[in-house]
Design a protein around this motif. Structure first.
Motif, short mmCIF file in Angstrom:
data_model
loop_
_atom_site.label_atom_id
_atom_site.label_comp_id
_atom_site.label_asym_id
_atom_site.label_seq_id
_atom_site.Cartn_x
_atom_site.Cartn_y
_atom_site.Cartn_z
N SER A 12 8.33 1.38 -0.14
CA SER A 12 7.70 0.31 0.64
C SER A 12 6.50 0.85 1.40
O SER A 12 5.66 0.11 1.87
CB SER A 12 8.70 -0.29 1.61
N ARG A 13 6.43 2.18 1.51
CA ARG A 13 5.29 2.76 2.20
C ARG A 13 4.27 3.17 1.16
O ARG A 13 4.37 2.81 0.00
CB ARG A 13 5.75 3.96 3.01
N GLY A 14 3.26 3.90 1.62
CA GLY A 14 2.28 4.39 0.67
C GLY A 14 1.43 3.26 0.09
O GLY A 14 0.87 3.36 -0.99
N THR A 15 1.34 2.15 0.83
CA THR A 15 0.53 1.04 0.32
C THR A 15 -0.95 1.42 0.25
O THR A 15 -1.67 0.90 -0.58
CB THR A 15 0.70 -0.20 1.21
N ARG A 16 -1.35 2.32 1.12
CA ARG A 16 -2.75 2.74 1.07
C ARG A 16 -3.05 3.56 -0.17
O ARG A 16 -4.19 3.82 -0.49
CB ARG A 16 -3.09 3.56 2.32
N LYS A 26 3.91 8.32 -4.71
CA LYS A 26 2.89 9.23 -4.19
C LYS A 26 3.28 10.71 -4.23
O LYS A 26 2.46 11.54 -4.64
CB LYS A 26 2.48 8.79 -2.77
N SER A 88 15.00 3.03 5.07
CA SER A 88 14.15 3.95 5.82
C SER A 88 14.78 4.24 7.18
O SER A 88 15.01 3.33 7.97
CB SER A 88 12.78 3.31 5.98
N LYS A 220 14.46 3.32 14.26
CA LYS A 220 14.51 4.56 13.50
C LYS A 220 14.46 5.74 14.45
O LYS A 220 13.95 5.63 15.55
CB LYS A 220 13.32 4.60 12.56
N LYS A 250 -3.26 10.11 2.30
CA LYS A 250 -2.86 8.74 2.63
C LYS A 250 -3.41 7.78 1.59
O LYS A 250 -2.68 7.14 0.87
CB LYS A 250 -3.34 8.36 4.04
P1 GTP Z 1 2.35 6.27 3.94
O1 GTP Z 1 1.05 6.42 3.19
O2 GTP Z 1 3.55 6.69 3.15
O3 GTP Z 1 2.31 6.86 5.33
O4 GTP Z 1 2.53 4.72 4.15
P2 GTP Z 1 1.55 3.91 5.07
O5 GTP Z 1 2.02 4.02 6.48
O6 GTP Z 1 0.16 4.34 4.79
O7 GTP Z 1 1.70 2.42 4.51
P3 GTP Z 1 0.93 1.21 5.19
O8 GTP Z 1 -0.47 1.60 5.48
O9 GTP Z 1 1.19 -0.02 4.41
O10 GTP Z 1 1.69 1.11 6.55
C1 GTP Z 1 2.66 0.18 6.79
C2 GTP Z 1 2.93 0.13 8.27
O11 GTP Z 1 4.35 0.16 8.46
C3 GTP Z 1 2.36 1.31 8.99
O12 GTP Z 1 1.60 0.85 10.05
C4 GTP Z 1 3.55 2.08 9.50
O13 GTP Z 1 3.37 2.47 10.83
C5 GTP Z 1 4.71 1.08 9.46
N1 GTP Z 1 5.94 1.84 9.16
C6 GTP Z 1 6.45 2.81 9.96
N2 GTP Z 1 7.56 3.31 9.47
C7 GTP Z 1 7.80 2.68 8.33
C8 GTP Z 1 8.83 2.80 7.36
O14 GTP Z 1 9.74 3.62 7.46
N3 GTP Z 1 8.77 1.98 6.32
C9 GTP Z 1 7.75 1.09 6.16
N4 GTP Z 1 7.75 0.35 5.09
N5 GTP Z 1 6.77 0.96 7.04
C10 GTP Z 1 6.78 1.73 8.13
#
Ligand code: GTP
Ligand code: GDD
Length: 413
Positions: A12-16, A26, A88, A220, A250
């Motif tokens: 669910s992360r790593g959207t960037r 990633k 998460s 968390k 990122k």
């Molecule tokens: P990474 O590249 O893996 O760090 O993901 P990201 O943080 O770049 O993804 P994105 O830019 O979509 O960010 C989603 C938002 O969700 C960020 O602002 C994070 O702070 C917040 N977030 C924090 N913790 C988590 C988590 O454990 N899971 C998810 N899905 N979002 C989180």
């Protein structure tokens, strides 16, 4: 003996990191010819007595199975496993949840590495520094330009002892240009500190069906705010500053400078792994990695900072620099690829140009600004086709697109 943990995060992360993360998680994206976290494992494999590495994240188990098989073959003396969080749990939640697994065999210390950083991982030096102080944690630090420091965990340390006096995660105003690299060495006594920190968060903890403590959704356990900050207050946190390279990964575009840094590193440590100029071979400039199954026309010119994946075909007169070309890409004659990532199975027609610009170091988080696409690396997702004689400049192209005309500064959906 020490153990190691790599925090790999989840889907669910790593959207960037889109559109590349649509096709590969990633942590497994290839830079300098191997997955991002293989660079972590290579560094960990050099630590004496380190036998076990745990990847902790919330991807499906199947995501890492092939990777783990390959790693087991490459490092027969290391036991590498994936432990999955049911959701998460935050950067320290997984450490706490899997504490029994981590503490099995009584390790004295654990290395914890973020998956989304690239550096030369001076782990042996960190361990030496750690053994020279009374702290519970040694954190890897680096200096970054003032303007970007607030995107990271900021450290104020005593210059003579390296004792961390303040730790502030992503502060609002400038505190320090010494930041946390996302690489730590903890004494195992840290688990008592995690326990204390949990007690402070009481009310946020409930018991699951197995009678184990879990965090309520949305609460968390954060390594940074819940652990490092109190550790600094208690004077148990020390910094080891690296003067060598360090980058965060990122956005998808940040893989291009990271690829370049790891290739440069290879050029000085293992140049035999890189492409060489040979009579009748293509022209190679600087650090270039070519997978053994790729076919490069002798009239092509590659480099510096180019990685070419498996089964890639590069035609006559092609020019590539500062780019990553993924598996099975076909680049027709006289095409030019600069500051770009070309996704799996894509095709670039003859006399076409695919180009971007190198992103500013440490400043690679925003994809758009004021509604405009910022100047950055051009990315073609999986199975994109670029027709002959067109120019794709400063674009992000989603998978399966057919580009029939030139485009500039666009996100092509
Ligand atoms: P990474 O590249 O893996 O760090 O993901 P990201 O943080 O770049 O993804 P994105 O830019 O979509 O960010 C989603 C938002 O969700 C960020 O602002 C994070 O702070 C917040 N977030 C924090 N913790 C988590 C988590 O454990 N899971 C998810 N899905 N979002 C989180
Ligand atoms: N297992 C697991 N579970 N891993 C996670 C989770 C989680 O819930 N959340 C994040 N991670 C992993 C990510 O995959 C990444 O490798 C690492 O933890 C940190 O990710 P973020 O939480 O996105 O933090 P950040 O990258 O913005 O900032 C952190 O890293 C910087 C260095 O790169 C902070 O620690 C900063 O202080 C630090 O400067």
């Amino acid at each position: 003996h020490p153990k190691a943990i790599i925090l790999v995060g989840g889907p669910s992360r790593g959207t960037r990191f889109r559109p590349l993360s649509l096709n590969v998680p990633k942590p497994l994206f290839p830079v300098a010819g191997k997955p991002i976290i293989s660079h972590h494992i290579a560094a960990l494999s050099k630590i004496e007595d380190l036998k076990e590495i745990l990847l902790i994240g919330f991807f499906e188990d199947s995501v890492f199975s092939q990777f783990l098989q390959d790693a087991a073959r490459e490092y027969p003396n290391l036991h590498i496993r994936y432990l999955r969080e049911y959701q998460s749990l935050g950067t320290a939640g997984g450490l706490y949840h899997f504490r029994d697994e981590i503490l099995r065999g009584n390790p004295e210390q654990v290395f914890v590495l973020h998956a989304d950083v690239a550096c030369d991982f001076p782990l042996i030096q960190m361990k030496k520094a750690h053994e020279g102080h009374r702290g519970l944690c040694t954190i890897l630090g680096t200096k970054v330009p003032r303007e970007v420091a607030n995107n990271f965990g900021c450290l104020v340390a005593k210059p003579d002892t390296n004792e961390v006096l303040h730790y502030v995660e992503k502060p609002e105003s400038f505190i320090s240009d010494l930041i946390s690299c996302g690489v730590y060495l903890f004494d195992c006594a840290i688990f008592d500190e995690i326990r204390k920190s949990l007690e402070n968060k009481k009310g946020n903890v409930e018991t699951d069906i197995y009678g184990r403590e879990v965090f309520q959704d949305g609460n968390k356990l954060r390594l940074e705010q819940d652990l490092l900050r109190p550790l600094a207050q208690a004077r148990k946190l020390f910094v080891y500053e690296t003067k060598s390279f360090w980058r965060q990964i990122k956005t998808a575009g940040s893989a291009v400078p990271v690829n370049g840094l790891y290739l440069e590193q290879l050029l000085s440590t293992n140049p035999e792994k890189l492409a060489k100029n040979t009579p009748g071979g293509p022209e190679i400039v600087g650090a270039v990695y070519i997978h053994p199954t790729a076919q490069i026309d002798p009239k092509a010119k590659l480099g510096p900072n180019v990685s070419i994946g498996p089964n890639v075909f590069v035609g006559k007169g092609v020019r590539i620099r500062d780019s990553i070309i993924l598996d099975n890409v076909d680049i027709k004659q006289n095409a030019c690829i600069l500051h770009a990532i070309v996704g799996w199975n894509s095709k670039v027609g003859c006399w076409s140009r695919v180009e971007g610009t190198l992103p500013a170091a440490h400043n690679s988080t925003a994809v758009t600004k004021n509604g405009l696409k910022v100047q950055s690396v051009t990315i073609l997702g999986k199975e994109v086709t670029v027709k002959d004689e067109i120019v794709i400049r400063n674009c992000i192209v989603l998978p399966h697109k057919d580009l029939k005309q030139s485009c500039e500064n666009e996100i092509v959906m």
